[in-house]
Design an enzyme around this catalytic site. Structure first.
Site, PDB file in Angstrom:
ATOM      1  N   CYS A 285      -2.814  -0.780  -0.873  1.00 49.75           N
ATOM      2  CA  CYS A 285      -2.594   0.658  -1.093  1.00 49.75           C
ATOM      3  C   CYS A 285      -3.393   1.100  -2.316  1.00 49.75           C
ATOM      4  CB  CYS A 285      -1.110   0.941  -1.314  1.00 49.75           C
ATOM      5  SG  CYS A 285      -0.759   2.717  -1.514  1.00 49.75           S
TER       6      CYS A 285
ATOM      7  N   ASP B 276      -2.452   3.011  -4.517  1.00 50.06           N
ATOM      8  CA  ASP B 276      -1.507   3.208  -5.630  1.00 50.06           C
ATOM      9  C   ASP B 276      -1.968   2.461  -6.888  1.00 50.06           C
ATOM     10  OD1 ASP B 276       0.861   2.851  -7.346  1.00 50.06           O
ATOM     11  OD2 ASP B 276       1.942   3.764  -5.672  1.00 50.06           O
TER      12      ASP B 276
ATOM     13  N   ARG C 159      -0.476   1.372  -9.285  1.00 52.31           N
ATOM     14  CA  ARG C 159       0.415   0.324  -9.801  1.00 52.31           C
ATOM     15  C   ARG C 159       0.263  -1.007  -9.075  1.00 52.31           C
ATOM     16  NH1 ARG C 159       5.548   4.014  -8.805  1.00 52.31           N
ATOM     17  NH2 ARG C 159       4.290   4.297  -6.936  1.00 52.31           N
TER      18      ARG C 159
ATOM     19  N   HIS D  84       3.448  -2.050  -0.474  1.00 54.94           N
ATOM     20  CA  HIS D  84       4.376  -2.174  -1.605  1.00 54.94           C
ATOM     21  C   HIS D  84       5.606  -1.319  -1.352  1.00 54.94           C
ATOM     22  CE1 HIS D  84       3.384   1.785  -3.565  1.00 54.94           C
ATOM     23  NE2 HIS D  84       2.328   1.638  -2.795  1.00 54.94           N
TER      24      HIS D  84
ATOM     25  N   CYS E 183       6.418   2.899  -1.573  1.00 54.20           N
ATOM     26  CA  CYS E 183       5.090   3.490  -1.316  1.00 54.20           C
ATOM     27  C   CYS E 183       5.209   4.993  -1.005  1.00 54.20           C
ATOM     28  CB  CYS E 183       4.412   2.770  -0.152  1.00 54.20           C
ATOM     29  SG  CYS E 183       2.758   3.402   0.211  1.00 54.20           S
TER      30      CYS E 183
HETATM   31 CO    CO Z   1       1.465   3.097  -1.666  1.00 52.42          CO
END
Ligand code: CO
Length: 211
Positions: A42, A44, A46, A98, A101
């Site tokens: 992803c 993302d 993080r 994750h 998400c």
């Molecule tokens: Co995500």
């Protein structure tokens, strides 16, 4: 100092640190990249592939998109897959989602995110539909979204196995193995949720017989 200038400053310190730890570090990577892993994760911020797996530059070839979606019309993802499998000769493909998400949550919500994002999130809604019986039985929305993260990873791995890129490599070189993982934002731990070893048979509808 502006925030982006700080990135450039930190980059200089990082490069100096790397060189101090290992004087041959950049020289080695300059001439060869031979990662064993392709990471489909992803976007993302993080979930940085190298950091959470304790790996260095040169060890993982990376593709990221919103909610680590694997679909057979994504030229970007398929180019990365083709290059990683046929040129870099990677041994493992990891689809890593994750928990928590935002892309998954957005796909479950009924909000109109306007055409482009709607189009992307539609792929996740389709995963929901495939597993509707199980998912509709989960009353808690957070638990439901986390389960959908796992199922999305599973479908992603299965979509990889449906490509001729993977099937040809399985037949000719007995690699790569495919792995579906989900990373926990709460504890930093990766949970393996699905796996397809090289050569696994799939629905015959998707198997090519003249590779
Ligand atoms: Co995500």
């Amino acid at each position: 100092m502006k925030p982006y200038e700080l990135l450039l400053k930190e980059n200089k310190s990082w490069a100096a640190r790397k060189l101090a730890e290992d004087p041959g570090f950049f020289d080695r990577l300059l001439h060869l990249q031979s990662p064993e892993f392709l990471w489909i994760g992803c976007s993302d911020s993080r979930v940085p592939a190298n950091e959470i797996t304790g790996t260095d530059p040169g060890e993982i070839f990376v593709h990221r998109n919103i909610a680590n979606v694997v679909i057979n019309t994504d030229v970007n993802l398929l180019s990365v897959l083709d290059y990683a499998v046929n040129h870099l000769k990677i041994k493992h493909v990891i689809v890593c989602g994750h928990y928590g998400c935002g892309g998954i949550k957005a796909a479950v919500a009924k909000t109109d995110y306007k055409p482009v994002l709607n189009m992307w999130l539609r792929n996740i809604k389709d995963v929901y539909r495939l597993h509707r019986t199980e998912l509709d039985g989960i009353p808690n929305e957070e638990v439901l979204c986390d389960r959908l993260c796992e199922l999305n990873v599973r479908e992603g791995v299965m979509n990889l196995a449906k490509t001729s890129i993977i099937q040809r490599a399985w037949q000719n070189e007995q690699r790569p193995d495919l792995h579906g993982w989900v990373y926990g934002l709460k504890d930093g731990i990766i949970k393996p949720v699905f796996e397809m070893k090289s050569g696994t048979h799939i629905d015959p509808l998707y198997e090519y017989d003249n590779l």
